[in-house]
Design an enzyme around this catalytic site. Structure first.
Site, PDB file in Angstrom:
ATOM      1  CD  GLU A 407      65.428  90.345 -26.644  1.00 15.64           C
ATOM      2  OE1 GLU A 407      65.806  90.702 -25.517  1.00 15.64           O
ATOM      3  OE2 GLU A 407      65.272  89.136 -26.966  1.00 15.64           O
ATOM      4  CD  GLN A 429      66.314  94.345 -19.839  1.00 15.63           C
ATOM      5  OE1 GLN A 429      66.961  93.297 -19.759  1.00 15.63           O
ATOM      6  NE2 GLN A 429      65.151  94.508 -19.227  1.00 15.63           N
ATOM      7  CG  PHE A 430      71.559  95.948 -21.961  1.00 17.87           C
ATOM      8  CD1 PHE A 430      72.432  96.856 -21.373  1.00 17.87           C
ATOM      9  CD2 PHE A 430      70.710  95.227 -21.139  1.00 17.87           C
ATOM     10  CE1 PHE A 430      72.449  97.041 -20.008  1.00 17.87           C
ATOM     11  CE2 PHE A 430      70.719  95.402 -19.767  1.00 17.87           C
ATOM     12  CZ  PHE A 430      71.591  96.318 -19.192  1.00 17.87           C
ATOM     13  CG  ASP A 432      75.248  94.551 -25.778  1.00 16.38           C
ATOM     14  OD1 ASP A 432      76.477  94.387 -25.846  1.00 16.38           O
ATOM     15  OD2 ASP A 432      74.738  95.550 -25.246  1.00 16.38           O
ATOM     16  CG  PHE A 433      69.803  91.975 -24.920  1.00 16.52           C
ATOM     17  CD1 PHE A 433      71.075  91.441 -24.757  1.00 16.52           C
ATOM     18  CD2 PHE A 433      69.082  92.298 -23.780  1.00 16.52           C
ATOM     19  CE1 PHE A 433      71.615  91.217 -23.504  1.00 16.52           C
ATOM     20  CE2 PHE A 433      69.603  92.077 -22.515  1.00 16.52           C
ATOM     21  CZ  PHE A 433      70.879  91.540 -22.382  1.00 16.52           C
ATOM     22  CG  HIS A 474      74.886  93.456 -20.418  1.00 14.93           C
ATOM     23  ND1 HIS A 474      75.381  92.188 -20.245  1.00 14.93           N
ATOM     24  CD2 HIS A 474      73.550  93.378 -20.162  1.00 14.93           C
ATOM     25  CE1 HIS A 474      74.401  91.377 -19.880  1.00 14.93           C
ATOM     26  NE2 HIS A 474      73.282  92.065 -19.824  1.00 14.93           N
TER      27      HIS A 474
END
Length: 668
Positions: A407, A429-430, A432-433, A474
């Site tokens: 990321e 992608q989420f 959270d990431f 997530h």
């Protein structure tokens, strides 16, 4: 000409086919930063500059690499690369005003040292978090490659910087995508006071290239002819055969990390050994021994450079100190953006939230040929939520790019694309990431325009939210991490039509935008959506329902919780204000509703402490206190991580406490 070995210098200087004019030009180019640095050390002792990172002893690297590059090619230097700036012939008064914090400096007094960039000279300076510039170089090179331009991007780091994860990520991306990036490691012996033996456990950093399937070279960083000739050959090859190359320059740092650090931790014999390898004095001696440089010419060079230094300093000193201007400071946080309204069509179709986002993104790709999509699994797979399904077939893999799982490097690559004239959309992608890409988001993207007027036309899509039993990693709704950071814009739509129009505007905006998309709403919310390309302004809330008893102010999933509750609780007469955008925030819409109803319920899916609603609560109390008939109430989720189990998640979410809190507020 043949190789020349001279017993009076410790190098073997191979001039190859270089003529005398080129040799003298290289010498003068090294002499200039050396003389500037010597002057800066005097000014530092006099208290006329606040800090200095000396590159004395490393001039051959900066000058050699820059001389081998073409003027239109980008260079991303570090603290000790003054020779990059002087070889690109930046006027000295601009550099001096930068170091003195004057308005004519490249950062208008907002940053110091070499923490700046300049499009005019194709230089992009680093930030104190050294790693991100490596990935930014990837993005700049990618833009060149997509335009089929034969251009190399050079980026510098020190041996200490190679310990950062950004180094690995940037080299991996460059190798996978075969980007023409010249990664230059200045292996100068120490990262501040930490020797190389405590930084890495291999003989040569160049050997790391093997793990990336990348070409590498080791070059004597104190030998100007070796640097210049080898880098000239390598960069010319890279222009014709695009690929990344890793260079390890063996050199030494003769001064402290910065002057206050000193060099007491360095053994004297090591200082003596490298002092004998001084790149400037040795090349000077070689040129004199070869009858290329005379004493008279050397004096002439010194006098000309000294005159230029003094002239630049006089101009810098003569410039008035900065007078703070509050309006200017606030205006420069964001790049100017003039909203262009594109009207929605009367023709509509029923779409889910996820379909509206996909359609809006597709239409933006059609409208902007320079828009690049990047993310994990976004190409043929279409992303984990299938928003980019079919995009590769329409737009090709150059514009819809699968990325490695990195990321941080992809945020940085997006920034590099923006610097080199592209628009970038990254799918996190989420949401959270985002922690894995947090540094470049909040320290690079957010501060770029404020520091050196460089817009960051980057949109990061952030699938977020609970209600789907995805557990602690997530399900977060982490918008407050970013609303706290000046320079970022944060959008959080609740409806398909809003999402499509706001996404189009976010892509048009030259500022970095975090675009939050609630996963639980993706396929559960449907709406008639205009079929054409249209825009909705950022910073405008939507009053979805009007009432006089209470103002329910919310966003995202909270909007639907509030509307659902009011459908069954017909006795409650409430305004429902959907914020839609959290930064910029529609304060006037909030205040107008509060002044009308006198009671305020702030609903968020986020945890209580430090949420966006905490700030809105403070704003309402500060600015609308006299209109309040009851304390402001926040309805938030628990101050715990988000649990996986459905019943635990239900207890966690603020929705379970909405009706009770609302009734308590109405009864106050």
């Amino acid at each position: 000409m043949a190789t020349t070995t001279n017993p009076t210098v410790p190098f073997t200087y191979d001039r190859k086919s270089l003529d005398d004019t080129t040799l003298l030009k290289l010498y003068r180019a090294m002499l200039k930063p050396r003389m500037i640095e010597e002057k800066m050390l005097i000014l530092l002792r006099q208290g006329k500059v606040s800090k200095w990172f000396a590159g004395i002893g490393q001039e051959a690297i900066s000058v050699g690499v820059t001389s081998a590059m073409q003027a239109e090619e980008y260079i991303l230097p570090m603290h000790r690369n003054l020779g990059v700036f002087t070889t690109r012939e930046i006027p000295l008064y601009r550099l001096f005003t930068q170091w003195q914090g004057k308005a004519s400096g490249f950062t208008k007094g907002r940053d110091r040292s070499f923490h700046f960039g300049t499009q005019e000279y194709k230089i992009v300076g680093m930030i104190s978090h050294l790693g991100p510039q490596l990935g930014v170089a990837d993005g700049i090179a990618l833009a060149h490659k997509l335009r089929n331009e034969k251009a190399v991007t050079a980026v510098f780091t020190g041996e200490g910087g190679t310990s950062e994860g950004d180094f690995h990520e940037a080299l991996n991306v460059a190798s996978v995508w075969q980007l023409p990036v010249l990664f230059c490691i200045e292996n100068n012996g120490y990262g501040l006071s930490t020797p190389t033996s405590e930084q890495y456990n291999c003989e040569h950093l160049a050997d790391r290239a093997k793990g990336y399937g990348m070409e590498s070279h080791i070059i004597d960083g104190n030998n100007i002819l070796e640097v210049y000739t080898k880098i000239s050959e390598i960069t010319e090859s890279m222009r014709n055969n695009a690929r990344p190359v890793l260079i390890e320059f063996k050199t030494f740092r003769m001064r402290g990390h910065e002057e206050a650090s000193g060099t007491k931790y360095v053994p004297q014999e090591l200082m003596d050994e490298w002092g004998a390898k001084d790149p400037v004095t040795n090349f000077q001696q070689f040129l004199m021994d070869e009858n290329i440089l005379t004493e008279e010419l050397n004096v002439q060079y010194s006098e000309e450079i000294l005159a230029e230094i003094n002239e630049g300093l006089d101009a810098a000193y003569a410039e008035d100190a900065i007078v703070p201007n509050l309006e200017t400071e606030m205006e420069d946080v964001y790049a100017p953006f003039r909203f262009r309204e594109s009207e929605p069509s009367t023709t509509t179709e029923e779409l889910r939230l996820i379909d509206a986002i996909s359609q809006g993104l597709r239409q933006s790709m059609e409208k902007y040929d320079d828009l690049i999509i990047m993310g994990q699994d976004v190409a043929e797979y279409g992303g984990v939520f299938k928003i980019t399904d079919g995009f590769v077939a329409q737009f090709g893999r150059d514009r819809v790019r699968n990325t490695p799982i990195c990321e941080s490097a992809i945020v940085e690559t997006a920034m590099g694309l923006a610097i080199n004239g592209k628009k970038a959309m990254m799918e996190m992608q989420f949401s959270d990431f985002a922690t894995s890409g947090f540094n470049p988001i909040v320290n690079y993207l957010a501060k770029s325009h404020y520091r050196w007027s460089q817009p960051a036309a980057v949109v990061i899509r952030m699938p977020c939210g609970a209600g789907v039993a995805a557990g602690p990693f997530h399900s977060q709704t982490n918008e407050a991490w970013f609303t706290h950071t000046p320079g970022l814009k944060v959008v959080y739509p609740a409806f398909p039509a809003d999402a499509k129009g706001l996404l189009a505007t976010a892509i048009e905006d030259p500022n970095p935008v975090l675009f939050f998309e609630h996963k639980a709403l993706y396929r559960s919310i449907r709406q008639e959506v205009p079929t054409n390309y249209y825009t909705i302004p950022l910073g405008k809330a939507a009053l979805l329902r009007e009432g006089n008893q209470v103002s329910i102010i919310t966003y995202g999933a909270g909007v639907h919780w509030a509307l659902e509750l009011l459908e069954t609780a017909s006795h409650i007469d409430a305004d429902v204000l959907d914020l839609r955008t959290l930064q910029p925030l529609d304060k006037e819409a909030i205040y107008a509703s509060v002044r009308k109803t006198g009671k305020v319920l702030l609903l968020t899916e986020d945890s209580s402490f430090g949420s966006v609603m905490s700030d809105i609560s403070a704003m309402v109390v500060e600015d609308c206190f006299e209109h309040l008939d009851a304390p402001v109430r926040r309805v938030t989720s628990l101050d715990t991580p988000i649990p996986f189990d459905a019943e635990l998640e239900k207890q966690y979410l603020s929705k379970s406490r909405l009706l009770e809190t609302l009734e308590e507020l109405l009864a106050y």
